[in-house]
Motif scaffolding. Structure first.
Motif, PDB file in Angstrom:
ATOM      1  N   ALA A 244       1.039  -0.895  -0.255  1.00 43.99           N
ATOM      2  CA  ALA A 244       0.014   0.482  -0.129  1.00 43.99           C
ATOM      3  C   ALA A 244       1.155   0.599   0.258  1.00 43.99           C
ATOM      4  CB  ALA A 244      -0.940   0.482   1.279  1.00 43.99           C
ATOM      5  N   SER A 245       2.327   1.176  -0.328  1.00 46.25           N
ATOM      6  CA  SER A 245       3.215   2.370  -0.159  1.00 46.25           C
ATOM      7  C   SER A 245       2.520   3.316  -1.051  1.00 46.25           C
ATOM      8  CB  SER A 245       4.263   1.692  -0.428  1.00 46.25           C
ATOM      9  OG  SER A 245       5.066   0.591   0.549  1.00 46.25           O
ATOM     10  N   ALA A 246       2.488   3.355  -2.128  1.00 45.53           N
ATOM     11  CA  ALA A 246       2.330   3.899  -3.358  1.00 45.53           C
ATOM     12  C   ALA A 246       1.387   4.237  -2.574  1.00 45.53           C
ATOM     13  CB  ALA A 246       1.824   3.684  -4.684  1.00 45.53           C
ATOM     14  N   ALA A 247      -0.520   3.892  -2.703  1.00 49.08           N
ATOM     15  CA  ALA A 247      -1.723   4.585  -1.913  1.00 49.08           C
ATOM     16  C   ALA A 247      -1.303   5.691  -1.042  1.00 49.08           C
ATOM     17  CB  ALA A 247      -2.573   3.825  -1.756  1.00 49.08           C
ATOM     18  N   LEU A 248      -0.639   5.352  -0.028  1.00 48.98           N
ATOM     19  CA  LEU A 248      -0.197   5.601   1.177  1.00 48.98           C
ATOM     20  C   LEU A 248       0.602   7.182   0.963  1.00 48.98           C
ATOM     21  CD1 LEU A 248      -0.248   6.232   4.773  1.00 48.98           C
ATOM     22  CD2 LEU A 248       1.736   5.007   4.356  1.00 48.98           C
ATOM     23  N   ASN A 249       2.116   6.818   0.045  1.00 54.67           N
ATOM     24  CA  ASN A 249       2.566   7.693  -0.221  1.00 54.67           C
ATOM     25  C   ASN A 249       1.123   9.200  -1.198  1.00 54.67           C
ATOM     26  OD1 ASN A 249       5.228   7.361   0.082  1.00 54.67           O
ATOM     27  ND2 ASN A 249       5.614   7.903  -1.669  1.00 54.67           N
ATOM     28  N   ALA A 250       0.309   8.395  -2.050  1.00 58.32           N
ATOM     29  CA  ALA A 250      -0.567  10.121  -1.845  1.00 58.32           C
ATOM     30  C   ALA A 250      -0.875  10.839  -0.792  1.00 58.32           C
ATOM     31  CB  ALA A 250      -1.919   9.695  -3.039  1.00 58.32           C
ATOM     32  N   ILE A 251      -1.558  10.267   0.136  1.00 62.42           N
ATOM     33  CA  ILE A 251      -1.641  10.483   1.331  1.00 62.42           C
ATOM     34  C   ILE A 251      -1.090  11.355   2.189  1.00 62.42           C
ATOM     35  CG2 ILE A 251      -3.445  10.235   3.858  1.00 62.42           C
ATOM     36  CD1 ILE A 251      -4.198   7.716   2.310  1.00 62.42           C
ATOM     37  N   ILE A 252       0.371  10.933   2.296  1.00 56.71           N
ATOM     38  CA  ILE A 252       1.574  11.804   3.016  1.00 56.71           C
ATOM     39  C   ILE A 252       1.880  13.074   1.633  1.00 56.71           C
ATOM     40  CG2 ILE A 252       3.543  11.547   3.561  1.00 56.71           C
ATOM     41  CD1 ILE A 252       3.057   8.054   4.168  1.00 56.71           C
TER      42      ILE A 252
END
Length: 323
Positions: A244-252
């Motif tokens: 989920a790192s890519a999805a999390l990067n968008a939020i961060i």
């Protein structure tokens, strides 16, 4: 012809009916022209299709009549036609020919009602529990099945596994990888959800997942062969990825761009300005792409960051809610 006749009667009454105070709806009383009108309309149009009746009874269908002055407000018009429909249902048999229009309207209403009931905590815990469930599924399901359906690779896309562009963002095989991503999702996702709503948070998560998948596929198909050695017996198109790192990067990254001077505590103890964290994350991922991805896909992370940057740019242009 029946629909045109109905519009003609509405227009005629709008022009010839007695004057109504359009400024104060409270002054409207059951006037002499309203009662005969709806009784006559039901008897004359009892064979209209369901879609035509709906257009007569809903505020949208009466928009032209309201603008012409037949009714002071859409609320009055709705009450008049709704009561007329209920009173005339037993007297005038109505033939419903078009069921598709109301069925689609009902489905759309249910969908809207579902999204209205969403809460930030509900979306966050739903995402977290889905990630945990897929993590547990790795321990009980067939490995080949999981690789084909919960990991992204060029080979999977070639074989039509397009859903893996999203499902890989809910998939983890390492417990620490899952834990770190879910902690970041909860804290940064809470900020986005409270600011822009749970529906937007869900869209941003999925948008970051898709963007990360696209960047990963482009890297593996066109860049990796020139900067990386062949990964064992697998070709670059067969190397899968998950997380989920890519999805999390968008939020961060969206959080950082919105609040660049805020403080982020690395490892829960080290205070660092948000903009420095953003510079480090982007620089680190670009370095991985330049040197060649190892166990962590810098290209996928950059894809998620790009989704967060696009969301921030759309916010600056006043279109943030249309992501």
């Amino acid at each position: 012809m029946r629909r045109q006749l109905g519009v003609g009667l509405l227009t005629k009454i709008a022009r010839n009916g007695p004057s109504i105070n359009l400024i104060s709806p409270k002054s409207v009383s059951p006037s002499s022209f309203l009662i005969p009108f709806y009784r006559r309309s039901l008897s004359e149009y009892s064979t209209l299709s369901r879609s035509h009746l709906w257009k007569l009874c809903c505020p949208n269908g009466l928009r032209g009549t309201i603008q012409n002055g037949a009714f002071p407000t859409s609320l009055v018009a709705t009450r008049v036609f709704s009561s007329a429909l209920l009173q005339g249902r037993g007297k005038f048999p109505v033939t419903f020919r078009n069921r598709r229009s109301l069925a689609s309207f009902s489905l759309d209403s249910r969908r809207r009602s579902f999204f209205r009931r969403l809460t930030t905590d509900g979306v966050l815990w739903g995402l977290i529990m889905t990630n945990v469930a897929v993590f547990m599924l790795w321990n009980v399901a067939d490995t080949k099945f999981m690789v084909k359906n919960f990991m992204i690779s060029v080979e999977n896309i070639k074989h039509g596994q397009l859903h893996t562009m999203i499902t890989n963002a809910f998939s983890h095989r390492d417990a620490f990888h899952l834990f770190s991503n879910m902690v970041g999702l909860y804290f940064f996702g809470s900020s986005i959800g409270q600011t822009f709503g749970p529906q937007y948070l869900l869209k941003l998560y999925l948008g970051g997942a898709i963007a990360g998948s696209i960047f990963y596929l482009v890297y593996q198909a066109f860049i990796a062969p020139s900067v990386e050695s062949k990964p064992g017996r697998l070709s670059h198109s067969q190397v899968p990825a998950l997380g989920a790192s890519a999805a999390l990067n968008a939020i961060i990254l969206l959080n950082i761009l919105l609040y660049p001077t805020s403080t982020i505590y690395l490892e829960f103890f080290v205070p660092v300005p948000a903009y420095l964290v953003g510079v480090f994350l982007i620089g680190n991922d670009m370095w991985k792409v330049w040197k060649g991805n190892t166990e962590i896909s810098g290209a996928s992370h950059l894809g998620g960051a790009a989704a967060g940057a696009l969301a921030w740019l759309s916010k600056r242009k006043g279109r943030f809610g249309r992501f």
